[in-house]
Design a protein around this motif. Structure first.
Motif, PDB file in Angstrom:
ATOM      1  N   LEU A 150      28.490  33.207  30.072  1.00 54.10           N
ATOM      2  CA  LEU A 150      28.550  34.467  30.811  1.00 54.10           C
ATOM      3  C   LEU A 150      29.821  34.417  31.649  1.00 54.10           C
ATOM      4  O   LEU A 150      29.973  33.552  32.519  1.00 54.10           O
ATOM      5  N   VAL A 151      30.743  35.329  31.342  1.00 54.62           N
ATOM      6  CA  VAL A 151      32.020  35.393  32.062  1.00 54.62           C
ATOM      7  C   VAL A 151      31.996  36.667  32.896  1.00 54.62           C
ATOM      8  O   VAL A 151      31.979  37.772  32.338  1.00 54.62           O
ATOM      9  N   THR A 152      31.979  36.537  34.199  1.00 60.04           N
ATOM     10  CA  THR A 152      31.964  37.733  35.043  1.00 60.04           C
ATOM     11  C   THR A 152      33.407  38.094  35.419  1.00 60.04           C
ATOM     12  O   THR A 152      34.258  37.218  35.541  1.00 60.04           O
ATOM     13  N   GLY A 153      33.660  39.403  35.577  1.00 62.35           N
ATOM     14  CA  GLY A 153      35.026  39.835  35.916  1.00 62.35           C
ATOM     15  C   GLY A 153      35.987  39.699  34.744  1.00 62.35           C
ATOM     16  O   GLY A 153      37.193  39.606  34.936  1.00 62.35           O
ATOM     17  N   GLY A 154      35.450  39.744  33.523  1.00 66.83           N
ATOM     18  CA  GLY A 154      36.279  39.538  32.330  1.00 66.83           C
ATOM     19  C   GLY A 154      37.140  40.734  31.947  1.00 66.83           C
ATOM     20  O   GLY A 154      37.921  40.638  30.998  1.00 66.83           O
ATOM     21  N   ALA A 155      36.998  41.862  32.663  1.00 65.65           N
ATOM     22  CA  ALA A 155      37.893  42.990  32.384  1.00 65.65           C
ATOM     23  C   ALA A 155      39.078  42.994  33.344  1.00 65.65           C
ATOM     24  O   ALA A 155      39.894  43.915  33.349  1.00 65.65           O
ATOM     25  N   GLY A 156      39.159  41.967  34.190  1.00 65.22           N
ATOM     26  CA  GLY A 156      40.291  41.843  35.113  1.00 65.22           C
ATOM     27  C   GLY A 156      41.372  40.950  34.526  1.00 65.22           C
ATOM     28  O   GLY A 156      41.338  40.592  33.341  1.00 65.22           O
TER      29      GLY A 156
END
Ligand code: NAD
Ligand code: TYD
Length: 339
Positions: free
Chosen positions: A4-10
């Protein structure tokens, strides 16, 4: 392995997603991102159809949504990039920094405790160490340097780090923390120094340099940061902090002049503007621990990385022009509104 990678659209999170999908095609990556002004789904366009990748729009501070996602996906590893990341915005409006950076981190770790994970990795920053004086080039941040923050941004990141360490000590959560210096490279949001200066120079607009431009940052090409995180998660010791940096110190003025030279634009575009309140003077990482324990070394020297980055911005004008025009914010609705 399910990540789970959070903030992956940054900026850094998206580069991490690309790095991991390329290196470990057998792994599954779920990206949880709130798509704030800094999150851009256009960045992830090339991986949306990849069977190893799933995008989920959501807030790390939304407990119900985060628990539901863990219940459904049961990730093995969580890497938390999601954050409000711009110092100048934290000076104007600190509240959202506390909400996302501190409370959001707490919610993610509660979910990790409830559902069980192999590793929770917190992506932190060298800014938690405060700054170093310009007249002491012999000083560097080590993992033992006391936390001493300057901005609401760095204070929120430091608070999150303390919470992560507390969850390890109190609940035995298998955590690690990395503290990296300033990143640069593709998909860097054009409100930060390097992409802003490239975009302004290309548009023949003034380049706003805060104060005298003598402040020093220690620049690391984003892929080197991604490789370091991958290594820490797989081989780093649980409960440990690892600094990441490559001894690429430059003054802001040096960086701006390098960009102008590469684009064949005049230095008369430089405008010295009012300094940032509480502006940190110098950041400089001592990366001995990650080098000696895990064998990590950066691959991209600044002089090479900055030219590569400038070329990327020249070749990907629509990406940053959509950001400047605001168009990127309609993209999600346009592409996913009816799905
Ligand atoms: P960024 O601002 O480019 O990206 C942040 C991403 O997080 C965006 O996609 C945004 O939509 C998302 N996000 C924000 N709030 C959210 C929330 N509540 N829930 C879910 N998603 C949310 O930031 P970046 O430069 O890529 O930085 C990523 C991480 O690395 C941050 O934790 C930052 O503190 C850290 N860091 C950055 C640097 C740097 O030089 N940029 C250096 C060291 C560490
Ligand atoms: P920034 O990219 O915001 O990163 P950070 O503050 O987290 O290091 O800024 C990098 C340096 O550049 C910092 O010393 C502030 C300076 N700066 C300017 O001089 N002008 C600008 O327009 C910006 C955005 C930053």
């Amino acid at each position: 392995m399910k990540w789970l990678v959070t903030g992956g659209a940054g900026f850094i999170g998206s580069n991490f997603v690309f790095y991991m999908l390329d290196k470990y095609p057998e792994d599954q990556i779920i990206c949880l991102d709130k798509l704030t002004y800094a999150g851009n789904l256009e960045t992830l366009e090339g991986v949306m159809e990849n069977p190893g990748f799933t995008f989920v729009k959501g807030d790390i501070a939304d407990r119900e949504a985060v628990y539901a996602l863990f219940e459904k996906e049961r990730p093995d590893i969580v890497v938390n990039f999601a954050a409000e990341s711009h110092v100048d915005r934290s000076v104007v409006d600190p509240g959202i920094f506390l909400q996302t950076n501190i409370l959001g981190t707490g919610v993610l770790m509660d979910a990790c405790r409830k559902y069980g994970i192999q590793r929770y990795h917190q992506v932190s920053t060298d800014e938690v160490y405060g700054d170093l004086p310009l007249d002491r080039p012999d000083l560097f941040f080590t993992e033992e340097t006391p936390i001493h923050t300057s901005s609401p941004y760095s204070a929120s990141k430091a608070s999150a780090d303390l919470l992560v360490q507390a969850y390890h000590r109190t609940f035995g959560l298998p955590v690690s923390i990395s503290r990296c210096s300033n990143n640069y490279g593709p998909y860097h949001f054009p409100e930060k120094l390097i992409p802003l200066m490239i975009a302004n120079a290309l548009n023949d607009k003034p380049l706003p340099v805060y104060g005298t431009g003598e402040n020093v940052r220690d620049w690391l090409y984003v892929t080197d940061h991604c490789a370091a995180i991958d290594l820490i998660v797989r081989k780093g010791r649980v409960g440990e902090v690892y600094n990441i940096g490559g001894h690429n110190e430059r003054t802001n003025l040096q960086v701006v002049k390098t960009i102008l030279k590469a684009l064949d634009k005049p230095e008369s575009l430089i405008r010295f503007v009012t300094d940032r309140p509480g502006h940190d003077m110098r950041y400089a990482i001592d990366p001995t621990k990650i080098h000696e324990e895990l064998g990590w070394l950066p691959e991209t020297p600044f002089d090479e990385g900055i030219q590569k980055t400038i070329r990327w911005y020249l070749n990907n004008k629509p990406w940053w022009e959509h950001i400047i025009s605001g168009d990127y914010q309609n993209y999600y609705e346009k592409m996913y509104g009816n799905r």
